[in-house]
Design a protein around this motif. Structure first.
Motif, PDB file in Angstrom:
ATOM      1  N   LYS A   5      17.998 -29.809  13.660  1.00  0.00           N
ATOM      2  CA  LYS A   5      18.431 -29.470  12.305  1.00  0.00           C
ATOM      3  C   LYS A   5      17.213 -29.378  11.382  1.00  0.00           C
ATOM      4  O   LYS A   5      17.103 -28.459  10.576  1.00  0.00           O
ATOM      5  CB  LYS A   5      19.426 -30.497  11.763  1.00  0.00           C
ATOM      6  N   LYS A   6      16.274 -30.323  11.522  1.00  0.00           N
ATOM      7  CA  LYS A   6      15.070 -30.322  10.694  1.00  0.00           C
ATOM      8  C   LYS A   6      14.283 -29.022  10.901  1.00  0.00           C
ATOM      9  O   LYS A   6      13.803 -28.423   9.936  1.00  0.00           O
ATOM     10  CB  LYS A   6      14.199 -31.542  11.030  1.00  0.00           C
ATOM     11  N   ILE A   7      14.183 -28.590  12.155  1.00  0.00           N
ATOM     12  CA  ILE A   7      13.458 -27.355  12.456  1.00  0.00           C
ATOM     13  C   ILE A   7      14.226 -26.148  11.920  1.00  0.00           C
ATOM     14  O   ILE A   7      13.625 -25.213  11.394  1.00  0.00           O
ATOM     15  CB  ILE A   7      13.202 -27.227  13.973  1.00  0.00           C
ATOM     16  N   ALA A   8      15.550 -26.174  12.042  1.00  0.00           N
ATOM     17  CA  ALA A   8      16.360 -25.073  11.507  1.00  0.00           C
ATOM     18  C   ALA A   8      16.196 -24.966   9.991  1.00  0.00           C
ATOM     19  O   ALA A   8      16.146 -23.865   9.439  1.00  0.00           O
ATOM     20  CB  ALA A   8      17.822 -25.278  11.877  1.00  0.00           C
ATOM     21  N   ASP A   9      16.089 -26.113   9.325  1.00  0.00           N
ATOM     22  CA  ASP A   9      15.919 -26.130   7.868  1.00  0.00           C
ATOM     23  C   ASP A   9      14.494 -25.767   7.440  1.00  0.00           C
ATOM     24  O   ASP A   9      14.284 -25.285   6.335  1.00  0.00           O
ATOM     25  CB  ASP A   9      16.266 -27.519   7.304  1.00  0.00           C
ATOM     26  N   ASN A  10      13.517 -26.046   8.312  1.00  0.00           N
ATOM     27  CA  ASN A  10      12.094 -25.794   8.006  1.00  0.00           C
ATOM     28  C   ASN A  10      11.427 -25.058   9.170  1.00  0.00           C
ATOM     29  O   ASN A  10      10.560 -25.617   9.837  1.00  0.00           O
ATOM     30  CB  ASN A  10      11.355 -27.113   7.763  1.00  0.00           C
ATOM     31  N   THR A  43       9.169 -22.976   9.468  1.00  0.00           N
ATOM     32  CA  THR A  43       7.724 -22.720   9.408  1.00  0.00           C
ATOM     33  C   THR A  43       6.898 -24.008   9.391  1.00  0.00           C
ATOM     34  O   THR A  43       5.681 -23.954   9.204  1.00  0.00           O
ATOM     35  CB  THR A  43       7.377 -21.874   8.166  1.00  0.00           C
ATOM     36  N   ASP A  44       7.537 -25.142   9.597  1.00  0.00           N
ATOM     37  CA  ASP A  44       6.835 -26.431   9.621  1.00  0.00           C
ATOM     38  C   ASP A  44       6.282 -26.659  11.033  1.00  0.00           C
ATOM     39  O   ASP A  44       6.972 -27.176  11.905  1.00  0.00           O
ATOM     40  CB  ASP A  44       7.797 -27.548   9.202  1.00  0.00           C
ATOM     41  N   GLN A  45       5.035 -26.271  11.242  1.00  0.00           N
ATOM     42  CA  GLN A  45       4.422 -26.333  12.570  1.00  0.00           C
ATOM     43  C   GLN A  45       4.384 -27.749  13.116  1.00  0.00           C
ATOM     44  O   GLN A  45       4.647 -27.976  14.285  1.00  0.00           O
ATOM     45  CB  GLN A  45       3.007 -25.724  12.522  1.00  0.00           C
ATOM     46  N   ALA A  46       4.106 -28.726  12.270  1.00  0.00           N
ATOM     47  CA  ALA A  46       4.047 -30.123  12.719  1.00  0.00           C
ATOM     48  C   ALA A  46       5.417 -30.583  13.222  1.00  0.00           C
ATOM     49  O   ALA A  46       5.510 -31.287  14.234  1.00  0.00           O
ATOM     50  CB  ALA A  46       3.562 -31.026  11.596  1.00  0.00           C
ATOM     51  N   ALA A  47       6.480 -30.177  12.541  1.00  0.00           N
ATOM     52  CA  ALA A  47       7.834 -30.557  12.961  1.00  0.00           C
ATOM     53  C   ALA A  47       8.202 -29.887  14.287  1.00  0.00           C
ATOM     54  O   ALA A  47       8.806 -30.515  15.156  1.00  0.00           O
ATOM     55  CB  ALA A  47       8.850 -30.180  11.884  1.00  0.00           C
ATOM     56  N   VAL A  48       7.812 -28.632  14.438  1.00  0.00           N
ATOM     57  CA  VAL A  48       8.093 -27.913  15.687  1.00  0.00           C
ATOM     58  C   VAL A  48       7.360 -28.582  16.848  1.00  0.00           C
ATOM     59  O   VAL A  48       7.926 -28.795  17.922  1.00  0.00           O
ATOM     60  CB  VAL A  48       7.710 -26.412  15.567  1.00  0.00           C
ATOM     61  N   LEU A  49       6.100 -28.931  16.628  1.00  0.00           N
ATOM     62  CA  LEU A  49       5.313 -29.597  17.669  1.00  0.00           C
ATOM     63  C   LEU A  49       5.895 -30.969  17.995  1.00  0.00           C
ATOM     64  O   LEU A  49       6.025 -31.342  19.167  1.00  0.00           O
ATOM     65  CB  LEU A  49       3.849 -29.709  17.252  1.00  0.00           C
TER      66      LEU A  49
END
Length: 173
Positions: free
Chosen positions: A4-9, A11-17
Motif C-alpha cells: 500500500k505504501k508503494i502504491a501511494d508513493n 516514486t519513493d525509491q527507498a520504499a521500493v527497495l
C-alpha cells in the motif's frame, strides 16, 4: 502494508527497495542460528515480487549500489541452491541431462548476477571512504560474490583484482 505504501508513493525509491528486501527475506527465511530455513510454499511468487521491485528501484536510481547488490544477490543465491543440488548428485548422475540442466541454471543465474554486482562494486568503490559499517559488510559480500563468479568463469585477472579490493577493505575496518 508495504504494498500500500508503494502504491501511494510509487516514486519513493527507498520504499521500493525496502519492500524488495523484505519480500526477498520472506522468500528466504532464516532459522534462529542464521542458517537457511525451509522455503515458503509461495517462494516463486515472493522471489518474482522481489525481483520486480529490485528492478524498479534500480530503474529509479541506476547507480544505487545497494539495490544493484540485492538484485545480484537474488540471482546469485538462486544459483547457489541449484549448485548445491548439482553437487548432491552422485558420480553416475554428474553427466546426466539433469546435471546439465542444473549446470545451465547455475551459469545462467551467475551471468545474470554479474552485471549487478559489478555496478554495486563501482557504486561502493565511488563512496569507499564514507561507507558505514552496514555498507562495508554489503560491499564485502558483493566482492566475495564477484570473486566466486569470476573464478567460475576462469577469469583469474578479475579474481586477483577483487582479492586486492577485499584485502584493502579488510585494512580499513
Amino acid at each position: 502494508m508495504l504494498e500500500k505504501k508503494i502504491a501511494d508513493n510509487p516514486t519513493d525509491q527507498a520504499a521500493v527497495l525496502d519492500y524488495a528486501i523484505r519480500v526477498d527475506n520472506l522468500a528466504n527465511p532464516r532459522d534462529d542460528k542464521g542458517g537457511d530455513a525451509p522455503k515458503p510454499a509461495n517462494y516463486e511468487e515472493l522471489i518474482g515480487k522481489a525481483e520486480t521491485a529490485y528492478k524498479k528501484a534500480i530503474e529509479m536510481n541506476p547507480a544505487d549500489a545497494t539495490a544493484n547488490f540485492q538484485l545480484g544477490a537474488l540471482y546469485f543465491n538462486r544459483a547457489v541452491v541449484f549448485n548445491k543440488e548439482l553437487n548432491g548428485l552422485d558420480s553416475k548422475q554428474q553427466t546426466s541431462p539433469k546435471a546439465k540442466e542444473l549446470q545451465g541454471k547455475v551459469e545462467g543465474l551467475m551471468g545474470q548476477a554479474l552485471p549487478f554486482f559489478e555496478k554495486a562494486d563501482a557504486g561502493f568503490t565511488a563512496k569507499a571512504s564514507s561507507l558505514d559499517a552496514s555498507d562495508k559488510q554489503t560491499y564485502e559480500s558483493c566482492l566475495y560474490a564477484l570473486q566466486k563468479i569470476y573464478a567460475i568463469k576462469n577469469n583469474t585477472a578479475k579474481v586477483e583484482e577483487v582479492k586486492k579490493k577485499l584485502d584493502g577493505l579488510g585494512a580499513k575496518q
